[in-house]
Design a protein around this motif. Structure first.
Motif, mmCIF file in Angstrom:
data_model
loop_
_atom_site.group_PDB
_atom_site.id
_atom_site.type_symbol
_atom_site.label_atom_id
_atom_site.label_comp_id
_atom_site.label_asym_id
_atom_site.label_seq_id
_atom_site.Cartn_x
_atom_site.Cartn_y
_atom_site.Cartn_z
ATOM 1 N N GLU A 54 0.829 -1.211 0.000
ATOM 2 C CA GLU A 54 0.000 0.000 0.000
ATOM 3 C C GLU A 54 0.861 1.257 0.000
ATOM 4 N N LYS A 55 1.900 1.273 0.812
ATOM 5 C CA LYS A 55 2.785 2.442 0.867
ATOM 6 C C LYS A 55 3.549 2.608 -0.439
ATOM 7 N N ILE A 56 3.973 1.496 -1.021
ATOM 8 C CA ILE A 56 4.662 1.557 -2.310
ATOM 9 C C ILE A 56 3.723 2.138 -3.366
ATOM 10 N N ALA A 57 2.468 1.719 -3.363
ATOM 11 C CA ALA A 57 1.488 2.224 -4.330
ATOM 12 C C ALA A 57 1.267 3.724 -4.139
ATOM 13 N N ILE A 58 1.194 4.167 -2.894
ATOM 14 C CA ILE A 58 0.992 5.599 -2.631
ATOM 15 C C ILE A 58 2.188 6.402 -3.117
ATOM 16 N N MET A 59 3.387 5.930 -2.834
ATOM 17 C CA MET A 59 4.579 6.645 -3.274
ATOM 18 C C MET A 59 4.654 6.684 -4.805
ATOM 19 N N ALA A 60 4.332 5.578 -5.460
ATOM 20 C CA ALA A 60 4.340 5.555 -6.922
ATOM 21 C C ALA A 60 3.307 6.542 -7.466
ATOM 22 N N ALA A 61 2.125 6.556 -6.867
ATOM 23 C CA ALA A 61 1.079 7.486 -7.309
ATOM 24 C C ALA A 61 1.525 8.934 -7.124
ATOM 25 N N LEU A 62 2.147 9.233 -5.994
ATOM 26 C CA LEU A 62 2.630 10.594 -5.764
ATOM 27 C C LEU A 62 3.706 10.976 -6.776
#
Length: 105
Positions: A54-62
């Motif tokens: 989830e954190k990886i996905a958020i960072m990628a999205a940002l």
């Protein structure tokens, strides 16, 4: 009403399978988006600084959003304000990640 045919596509992101719907005429663009997201998420995971899907996905999205906003400079966005917001979000995420890392040490 649109006459676009909606297709169901099975895609893989970080080894997880997802079924997504998209107009048939946008399938190629969706596949490109999936490939870009998957690549960025793998890069973030490989850096070792971010743990958890989830954190990886958020960072990628940002990161992808940040790059996108840089391309829209002529669109009337206040890039400096957006950059400050993203920096603040990254700091908040880093703080939470640090707290969670400490919990499992």
């Amino acid at each position: 009403m649109s006459d676009a045919v909606i297709k169901q596509l099975d895609v893989s992101i970080m080894g997880r399978e997802f079924r997504v719907a998209c107009p048939e005429n946008e399938e190629a663009t969706l596949v490109q988006a999936v490939e870009l997201l998957d690549q960025r998420m793998h890069e973030i995971r490989a850096s070792g600084k971010v743990v958890g899907l989830e954190k990886i996905a958020i960072m990628a999205a940002l990161n992808i959003t940040h790059e996108y906003l840089h391309t829209r400079v002529d669109g009337g966005f206040d890039i400096a304000t957006i950059q400050r917001r993203i920096t603040n979000m990254n700091s908040a995420i880093d703080a939470v990640i640090g707290e969670q890392t400490d919990m499992f040490s």
